[in-house]
Design a protein around this motif. Structure first.
Motif, PDB file in Angstrom:
ATOM      1  N   GLU A 110      11.668   6.453  -0.223  1.00  0.00           N
ATOM      2  CA  GLU A 110      11.034   5.771   0.615  1.00  0.00           C
ATOM      3  C   GLU A 110       9.458   6.921   0.759  1.00  0.00           C
ATOM      4  N   GLU A 112       5.489   7.385   2.458  1.00  0.00           N
ATOM      5  CA  GLU A 112       4.286   6.834   3.204  1.00  0.00           C
ATOM      6  C   GLU A 112       3.055   7.430   2.959  1.00  0.00           C
ATOM      7  N   GLU A 123       0.912  -0.841   5.093  1.00  0.00           N
ATOM      8  CA  GLU A 123       2.259  -0.613   4.727  1.00  0.00           C
ATOM      9  C   GLU A 123       3.185  -1.626   5.704  1.00  0.00           C
ATOM     10  N   GLU A 124       2.796  -1.857   6.769  1.00  0.00           N
ATOM     11  CA  GLU A 124       3.660  -2.608   7.683  1.00  0.00           C
ATOM     12  C   GLU A 124       3.664  -4.065   7.021  1.00  0.00           C
ATOM     13  N   LYS A 127       5.812  -4.080   3.791  1.00  0.00           N
ATOM     14  CA  LYS A 127       7.373  -4.115   3.958  1.00  0.00           C
ATOM     15  C   LYS A 127       8.100  -5.438   4.374  1.00  0.00           C
ATOM     16  N   PRO A 131       8.645  -6.121  -0.239  1.00  0.00           N
ATOM     17  CA  PRO A 131       9.387  -4.879  -0.028  1.00  0.00           C
ATOM     18  C   PRO A 131       9.839  -4.249  -1.416  1.00  0.00           C
TER      19      PRO A 131
END
Length: 214
Positions: A110, A112, A123-124, A127, A131
């Motif tokens: 994972e 960021e 990114e939010e 997901k 995903p």
């Protein structure tokens, strides 16, 4: 039916828009690219020639990656699209070694874009909508979600925007074309025939579904 792509190298200017479009379309994590642009030069100053080559998975008709996958994660659909099922991929990376075009990437863990500062809105949303599974292999899937959704609506890939790969739609110079290679009258088939389109390294015997016009 066999979906394929034609890229006109005379039109490509190396703007990287296809790379960025792919990144945004699939909410790709940091360091992950399904599409790349290779740039090289030949000759000596002042007679130098710049070469620009957009590359991605070739969705080969005889995919070596499918043959070596021990879990059946890498699959080939009836329409020729080669894709990876993240629920079956165990990250062995045999497919990466078998691919003669180096068109796959391994999403190790994972990541960021701004560690320690929280997720960006991009990114939010990603997901939730798209995903990505750490410890798996990823690659271009010809935007098969767009194609399937478009076909369900009666749209035509390569003609209607909603049913065509995002990189093709957003190519600034219209250097990319998409369509059915099995249809001798499709735009891609006509271009290959008229301008003698060729795939990368045909000698590998994988029968790529991406052709280049010089």
């Amino acid at each position: 039916m066999r979906w394929g792509m034609v890229i006109d190298l005379k039109k490509c200017i190396g703007c990287w828009n296809c790379v960025l479009t792919c990144k945004a379309e699939h909410f790709l994590p940091p360091g992950i690219f399904w599409c790349r642009v290779l740039i090289s030069e030949t000759g000596k100053y002042p007679l130098v020639t710049k070469h620009i080559l957009p590359v991605r998975c070739n969705h080969c008709q005889e995919p070596k990656c499918v043959d070596v996958c021990p879990t059946g994660a890498t699959q080939q659909r009836e329409d020729g699209i080669v894709w990876v099922d993240p629920d079956k991929c165990m990250g062995c990376r045999y497919c990466m070694m078998a691919c003669p075009y180096q068109s796959r990437v391994f999403y190790s863990d994972e990541q960021e874009y701004f560690p320690g500062q929280g997720l960006t809105p991009f990114e939010e949303v990603g997901k939730q909508l798209y995903p990505h599974t750490p410890g798996t292999v990823e690659k271009c899937n010809f935007c098969m979600e767009r194609i399937d959704a478009g076909l369900a609506k009666g749209l035509k890939p390569g003609v209607d925007r909603e049913a065509t790969p995002a990189c093709v739609i957003n190519c600034l110079t219209k250097a990319m074309y998409f369509g059915d290679l099995d249809d001798p009258y499709s735009e891609v088939s006509e271009l290959i025939k008229e301008r003698k389109g060729k795939p990368l390294h045909a000698e590998y015997g994988t029968e790529p579904s991406i052709y280049y016009l010089e």
